[in-house]
Design an enzyme around this catalytic site. Structure first.
Site, PDB file in Angstrom:
ATOM      1  N   LYS A 158     -19.298 -27.973  17.421  1.00 57.60           N
ATOM      2  CA  LYS A 158     -18.859 -26.959  16.649  1.00 57.60           C
ATOM      3  C   LYS A 158     -18.077 -27.275  15.946  1.00 57.60           C
ATOM      4  O   LYS A 158     -17.113 -27.829  15.909  1.00 57.60           O
ATOM      5  CB  LYS A 158     -17.266 -26.448  18.324  1.00 57.60           C
ATOM      6  CG  LYS A 158     -16.653 -25.093  17.673  1.00 57.60           C
ATOM      7  CD  LYS A 158     -16.134 -24.666  18.799  1.00 57.60           C
ATOM      8  CE  LYS A 158     -15.367 -23.665  18.544  1.00 57.60           C
ATOM      9  NZ  LYS A 158     -16.046 -21.734  17.898  1.00 57.60           N
TER      10      LYS A 158
HETATM   11  C1  LIG Z   1     -21.785 -20.036  17.876  1.00 55.45           C
HETATM   12  C2  LIG Z   1     -21.015 -19.784  18.589  1.00 55.45           C
HETATM   13  N1  LIG Z   1     -21.746 -19.621  19.859  1.00 55.45           N
HETATM   14  C3  LIG Z   1     -20.628 -19.403  20.714  1.00 55.45           C
HETATM   15  C4  LIG Z   1     -19.498 -19.468  20.736  1.00 55.45           C
HETATM   16  C5  LIG Z   1     -18.604 -18.983  22.583  1.00 55.45           C
HETATM   17  O1  LIG Z   1     -18.954 -20.798  22.790  1.00 55.45           O
HETATM   18  P1  LIG Z   1     -17.218 -20.250  23.857  1.00 55.45           P
HETATM   19  O2  LIG Z   1     -17.829 -19.733  25.155  1.00 55.45           O
HETATM   20  O3  LIG Z   1     -16.906 -21.784  24.264  1.00 55.45           O
HETATM   21  O4  LIG Z   1     -16.509 -19.632  22.945  1.00 55.45           O
HETATM   22  C6  LIG Z   1     -18.680 -19.480  19.658  1.00 55.45           C
HETATM   23  C7  LIG Z   1     -17.303 -19.374  20.149  1.00 55.45           C
HETATM   24  O5  LIG Z   1     -16.452 -20.543  19.875  1.00 55.45           O
HETATM   25  C8  LIG Z   1     -19.635 -19.071  18.544  1.00 55.45           C
HETATM   26  O6  LIG Z   1     -18.596 -20.030  17.781  1.00 55.45           O
END
Ligand SMILES: Cc1ncc(COP(=O)(O)O)c(C=O)c1O
Length: 311
Positions: A158
């Site tokens: 991330k």
């Molecule tokens: C590109 C992307 N995909 C998926 C998610 C969902 O991830 P999470 O459930 O850990 O927030 C996020 C959010 O953080 C994201 O930015």
């Protein structure tokens, strides 16, 4: 606009919100060299509780490792700092944003000698795609932008820079009158939303793209998969052709911000009955019950901010 809270955590100390500033020539400003998390703290009858804190910290540590960043704090220290952050700001439900980045120093692309700065802030935040969206569903499109190809920008991290791609997807969707865009991967299979993982239901079975389809390993994605298995709903991580979206019985997003948001149309094609379907509703029921503290936290997903009072 963000409503400021009192304190921000910076490299082990709490500083005033207004003092959390960086130099314009910091490495991160020029090259996007950051890794971060988005975490929700929920209001429960037992006080504020951070959802899946350990898993978020682990993903941040993983993201840093992929980018050769030494965070200099243990996972426990980072987790404790987030609990303390919510306490010192006297927050109840809030959103928490820890971010680690290459700071001020060298200005070349190689940031290995730049200091790693870590900040954590928190603030009040409502429903990402709107309160109504959770019940009614949202109208989305398939993006003309593709998610990053394997071995370009690592999707499992991330990282701030990945969100340049997300911004293209999101801005295009909004400008064209949709709430969100669904990006395909480089092979043309369904990947994810700009900030959400995606689930497709057909004949009672839940499908979601595998980690190899350029998706972020969402913590809510994992929660949905776990809850679905608990509920004996068949789930499969598999490549999903675009057209499967149009003929699905239900499609929904998951994410820290979006929580579990049903999708009622894609490219103006009605999904299922054009409203929240029974599987999304059943999963929402479990999920919101758990985070609201009204259903048992059987998986130990809530970290309470204040120590429990003795009975
Ligand atoms: C590109 C992307 N995909 C998926 C998610 C969902 O991830 P999470 O459930 O850990 O927030 C996020 C959010 O953080 C994201 O930015």
């Amino acid at each position: 606009m963000l409503t400021p809270t009192e304190k921000i955590w910076h490299n082990g100390k709490f500083i005033r919100w207004d003092d959390a500033t960086i130099h314009v020539l910091s490495h991160v400003v020029n090259y996007g060299s950051s890794v971060f998390e988005g975490i929700r703290c929920y209001s429960t009858p037992g006080g504020p509780a951070i959802f899946r804190l350990g898993e978020h910290v682990r993903r941040m540590v993983d993201s840093a490792k992929i980018y050769r960043m030494e965070l200099g704090y243990t996972s426990e220290q980072l987790a404790d700092a987030m609990l303390e952050l919510v306490r010192v700001n006297s927050m109840d439900a809030c959103y928490i944003r820890p971010i680690a980045f290459r700071g001020f120093g060298d200005i070349g692309v190689n940031g290995l000698k730049n200091p790693i700065d870590i900040y954590m802030g928190c603030w009040n935040w409502g429903k990402y795609l709107g309160e109504e969206a959770l019940a009614e569903g949202v109208d989305v499109c398939v993006s003309s932008w593709t998610r990053m190809a394997p071995n370009t920008f690592p999707a499992l991290a991330k990282a701030g820079a990945n969100y340049m791609n997300s911004q293209l997807i999101k801005m295009e969707a909004i400008i064209n009158g949709y709430s969100e865009g669904i990006a395909l991967d480089v092979a043309g299979y369904v990947s994810e939303g700009s900030g959400e993982n995606i689930f497709v239901v057909r004949d009672g079975r839940i499908h979601t793209p595998p980690l190899g389809a350029s998706v972020l390993p969402g913590i809510t994605r994992d929660s949905v998969l776990t809850l679905a298995r608990d509920m004996n709903i068949p789930v499969v991580e598999t490549i999903i052709p675009r057209e499967m979206l149009y003929i699905a019985d239900e499609v929904f997003f998951s994410g820290t911000a979006a929580e579990i948001t049903p999708i009622r149309s894609i490219d103006r094609i009605t999904v299922g009955k054009g409203r929240r379907g029974p599987i999304a509703e059943a999963l929402q029921h479990e999920f919101f019950g758990l985070i609201g503290g009204t259903r048992p936290d059987t998986h130990g997903w809530l970290s309470h901010v204040h120590a429990a009072q003795p009975a």
